[in-house]
Design a protein around this motif. Structure first.
Motif, PDB file in Angstrom:
ATOM      1  N   THR A  21      -4.684  -9.648   4.554  1.00 41.87           N
ATOM      2  CA  THR A  21      -4.245  -8.589   5.455  1.00 41.87           C
ATOM      3  C   THR A  21      -3.115  -7.777   4.836  1.00 41.87           C
ATOM      4  OG1 THR A  21      -4.906  -9.834   7.428  1.00 41.87           O
ATOM      5  CG2 THR A  21      -3.227  -8.129   7.727  1.00 41.87           C
ATOM      6  N   VAL A  22      -2.148  -8.467   4.254  1.00 45.41           N
ATOM      7  CA  VAL A  22      -1.014  -7.789   3.637  1.00 45.41           C
ATOM      8  C   VAL A  22      -1.482  -6.906   2.484  1.00 45.41           C
ATOM      9  CG1 VAL A  22       1.098  -8.157   2.302  1.00 45.41           C
ATOM     10  CG2 VAL A  22       0.659  -9.528   4.352  1.00 45.41           C
ATOM     11  N   ARG A  23      -2.388  -7.413   1.649  1.00 45.98           N
ATOM     12  CA  ARG A  23      -2.888  -6.615   0.525  1.00 45.98           C
ATOM     13  C   ARG A  23      -3.667  -5.394   1.009  1.00 45.98           C
ATOM     14  NH1 ARG A  23      -4.966 -11.691  -1.456  1.00 45.98           N
ATOM     15  NH2 ARG A  23      -3.520 -12.699  -2.925  1.00 45.98           N
ATOM     16  N   ALA A  24      -4.517  -5.596   2.021  1.00 41.22           N
ATOM     17  CA  ALA A  24      -5.364  -4.502   2.498  1.00 41.22           C
ATOM     18  C   ALA A  24      -4.557  -3.365   3.091  1.00 41.22           C
ATOM     19  CB  ALA A  24      -6.359  -5.028   3.532  1.00 41.22           C
ATOM     20  N   LEU A  25      -3.444  -3.701   3.737  1.00 37.55           N
ATOM     21  CA  LEU A  25      -2.662  -2.693   4.454  1.00 37.55           C
ATOM     22  C   LEU A  25      -1.354  -2.342   3.755  1.00 37.55           C
ATOM     23  CD1 LEU A  25      -3.190  -4.017   8.096  1.00 37.55           C
ATOM     24  CD2 LEU A  25      -4.545  -2.341   6.833  1.00 37.55           C
ATOM     25  N   ASP A  26      -0.985  -3.118   2.744  1.00 29.45           N
ATOM     26  CA  ASP A  26       0.252  -2.890   1.991  1.00 29.45           C
ATOM     27  C   ASP A  26       1.447  -2.825   2.945  1.00 29.45           C
ATOM     28  OD1 ASP A  26       1.972  -2.458  -0.112  1.00 29.45           O
ATOM     29  OD2 ASP A  26       1.582  -0.299  -0.219  1.00 29.45           O
ATOM     30  N   VAL A  27       1.625  -3.897   3.723  1.00 34.64           N
ATOM     31  CA  VAL A  27       2.680  -3.915   4.729  1.00 34.64           C
ATOM     32  C   VAL A  27       3.877  -4.709   4.243  1.00 34.64           C
ATOM     33  CG1 VAL A  27       1.083  -3.576   6.642  1.00 34.64           C
ATOM     34  CG2 VAL A  27       1.646  -5.904   5.915  1.00 34.64           C
ATOM     35  N   PHE A  75      -7.720  -1.024   9.536  1.00 35.45           N
ATOM     36  CA  PHE A  75      -6.532  -0.275   9.903  1.00 35.45           C
ATOM     37  C   PHE A  75      -5.872   0.399   8.706  1.00 35.45           C
ATOM     38  CE2 PHE A  75      -7.196  -2.841  13.569  1.00 35.45           C
ATOM     39  CZ  PHE A  75      -6.598  -2.187  14.635  1.00 35.45           C
ATOM     40  N   ALA A  76      -6.447   0.229   7.515  1.00 36.78           N
ATOM     41  CA  ALA A  76      -5.867   0.854   6.320  1.00 36.78           C
ATOM     42  C   ALA A  76      -5.731   2.367   6.451  1.00 36.78           C
ATOM     43  CB  ALA A  76      -6.676   0.479   5.084  1.00 36.78           C
ATOM     44  N   PRO A  77      -6.675   3.083   7.070  1.00 36.22           N
ATOM     45  CA  PRO A  77      -6.476   4.535   7.231  1.00 36.22           C
ATOM     46  C   PRO A  77      -5.217   4.885   8.022  1.00 36.22           C
ATOM     47  CG  PRO A  77      -8.780   3.984   7.571  1.00 36.22           C
ATOM     48  CD  PRO A  77      -8.031   2.682   7.496  1.00 36.22           C
ATOM     49  N   TYR A  78      -4.797   4.000   8.934  1.00 36.35           N
ATOM     50  CA  TYR A  78      -3.605   4.278   9.730  1.00 36.35           C
ATOM     51  C   TYR A  78      -2.330   4.091   8.903  1.00 36.35           C
ATOM     52  CZ  TYR A  78      -6.837   4.213  13.630  1.00 36.35           C
ATOM     53  OH  TYR A  78      -7.885   4.481  14.477  1.00 36.35           O
ATOM     54  N   THR A  79      -2.293   3.057   8.076  1.00 36.54           N
ATOM     55  CA  THR A  79      -1.112   2.906   7.228  1.00 36.54           C
ATOM     56  C   THR A  79      -1.041   4.031   6.203  1.00 36.54           C
ATOM     57  OG1 THR A  79      -2.302   1.375   5.757  1.00 36.54           O
ATOM     58  CG2 THR A  79      -1.012   0.414   7.548  1.00 36.54           C
ATOM     59  N   ASP A  80      -2.201   4.450   5.691  1.00 34.59           N
ATOM     60  CA  ASP A  80      -2.226   5.590   4.765  1.00 34.59           C
ATOM     61  C   ASP A  80      -1.763   6.864   5.474  1.00 34.59           C
ATOM     62  OD1 ASP A  80      -3.179   3.904   2.805  1.00 34.59           O
ATOM     63  OD2 ASP A  80      -5.274   4.522   3.027  1.00 34.59           O
ATOM     64  N   VAL A  88       1.298   9.161  13.840  1.00 28.62           N
ATOM     65  CA  VAL A  88       1.988  10.368  13.403  1.00 28.62           C
ATOM     66  C   VAL A  88       3.300  10.541  14.161  1.00 28.62           C
ATOM     67  CG1 VAL A  88       1.872  12.895  13.322  1.00 28.62           C
ATOM     68  CG2 VAL A  88      -0.107  11.519  12.635  1.00 28.62           C
ATOM     69  N   ARG A  89       3.316  10.181  15.446  1.00 28.55           N
ATOM     70  CA  ARG A  89       4.548  10.305  16.228  1.00 28.55           C
ATOM     71  C   ARG A  89       5.643   9.415  15.647  1.00 28.55           C
ATOM     72  NH1 ARG A  89       3.867  10.806  22.345  1.00 28.55           N
ATOM     73  NH2 ARG A  89       2.483   9.027  22.020  1.00 28.55           N
ATOM     74  N   ALA A  90       5.290   8.200  15.225  1.00 28.93           N
ATOM     75  CA  ALA A  90       6.279   7.332  14.592  1.00 28.93           C
ATOM     76  C   ALA A  90       6.847   7.986  13.352  1.00 28.93           C
ATOM     77  CB  ALA A  90       5.644   5.985  14.244  1.00 28.93           C
ATOM     78  N   ALA A  91       5.986   8.627  12.576  1.00 28.89           N
ATOM     79  CA  ALA A  91       6.441   9.306  11.357  1.00 28.89           C
ATOM     80  C   ALA A  91       7.336  10.495  11.692  1.00 28.89           C
ATOM     81  CB  ALA A  91       5.239   9.754  10.526  1.00 28.89           C
TER      82      ALA A  91
END
Length: 333
Positions: free
Chosen positions: A290-296, A201-206, A180-183
């Motif tokens: 990994t890329v698909r799961a996290l959409d990075v 880690f998907a909840p963190y990217t979301d 959240v601080r990054a955001a």
């Protein structure tokens, strides 16, 4: 989609000076083979050779043309944000606008006593210095006041960059507060995934994307940093890497109270966890997942591990650039 390589300049039996020269050669090779980003970590301990990453990156910049160059990470808590900006603005100039900063608190703490900081101030140091750094990145006159340094009053900091801003990320280990601080500062996010399945880690990217939206910030890229190693076959990759990774894991584990590393646990992490290890096809498939799961937007492979010999590092870079990255691009289309 961008692809990067990260190293801490792990000491592998060679003198520190030779390790640093080898890292420069690895950065040059990565540029020649078309890798998008090359990152070097900052540490202040005997098992890593790089304590002044900007100098190493400047040496790479002088011999490369296109690769972006940054840290993984800059330990902002024990540094002066004004000097960090000045050093990276200088690197941006000599590299023709290719400098990046990855800011973090660091997972090691040796820099705190080295530079006269109290670990009791760990949180406050990073919070205040990040706040000042965010002001400096705008490249205008800075007026700022906190509790950790004298205030600045309408202060200009030089050199200014040609683009007007240095691309700056915040590296986090996965705490919601850090995400959240990054955001809040509208800065791109790097998730350091060094344990567990990347998909968790998907909840963190979301969370990061939701926070950007709720805070009325512009969308920002997300990158992941994961350990890995590429060899001709899956078995060869594990056989080469395991003894060197074990030495590294056990040393850190003794410092942090972890149990000794076992090959079964390591191979489980290769199969289902954070380690992206194997043949080019195996590593490409795992990176794509990994890329698909996290959409990075960028994947950075941390390719150096303990005393792994230089010839294996060089071969890993070659396979990553020439076989893994093109295959991942195919898998993602």
């Amino acid at each position: 989609m961008e692809f990067g390589l990260d190293t801490f300049g792990d000491v592998n039996g060679k003198p520190y000076a030779q390790v640093i020269r080898d890292v420069v050669e690895q950065g040059v090779l990565a540029d020649r083979l078309g890798v998008d980003f090359f990152g070097v970590g900052e540490h202040h301990r005997d098992d890593y050779a790089i304590s002044a990453p900007e100098i190493v990156l400047a040496a790479i910049a002088a011999r490369t043309e296109r690769i972006r160059l940054g840290t993984a990470v800059t330990v902002l808590s024990s540094d002066d944000p004004v000097r960090v900006f000045e050093r990276f603005a200088t690197l941006d100039a000599v590299s023709g606008g290719r400098a990046e900063i990855m800011l973090g608190r660091g997972s090691f703490t040796e820099s705190f006593p080295l530079f006269g900081y109290d670990l009791a101030d760990y949180e406050r140091l990073f919070a205040e210095k990040l706040d000042l750094m965010s002001e400096l990145l705008d490249e205008g006159p800075v007026t700022w006041e906190g509790s950790i340094r004298p205030p600045l009053r309408d202060q200009q900091v030089y050199p200014k960059t040609e683009s007007g801003r240095i691309r700056t990320w915040i590296g986090v280990g996965g705490s919601p507060e850090s995400v959240v601080r990054a955001a809040q500062y509208g800065l791109p996010l790097v998730l350091a995934i060094i344990g567990g399945a990347p998909a968790r880690f998907a909840p963190y990217t979301d969370l990061y994307r939701r926070a950007l939206k709720e805070l009325d910030q512009e969308p920002q890229p997300i990158a992941v940093h994961c350990p890995g190693f590429v060899a001709a076959t899956d078995q060869e990759a594990v056989d080469i890497l395991w003894p060197h990774a074990r030495r590294n894991l056990d040393r850190i584990g003794r410092e942090r109270g972890w149990p000794p590393a076992t090959r079964d646990r390591f191979e489980a992490d290769v199969t289902d966890g954070a380690w992206h290890v194997g043949s080019p096809e195996t590593v490409a498939q795992k990176i794509a997942a990994t890329v698909r799961a996290l959409d990075v937007d960028r994947f950075d492979l941390k390719y150096s591990h303990g005393p792994l010999p230089t010839e294996h590092l060089t071969r890993c870079i070659e396979l990553y650039a020439t076989q893994v990255v093109p295959r991942v691009r195919d898998l993602l289309t």
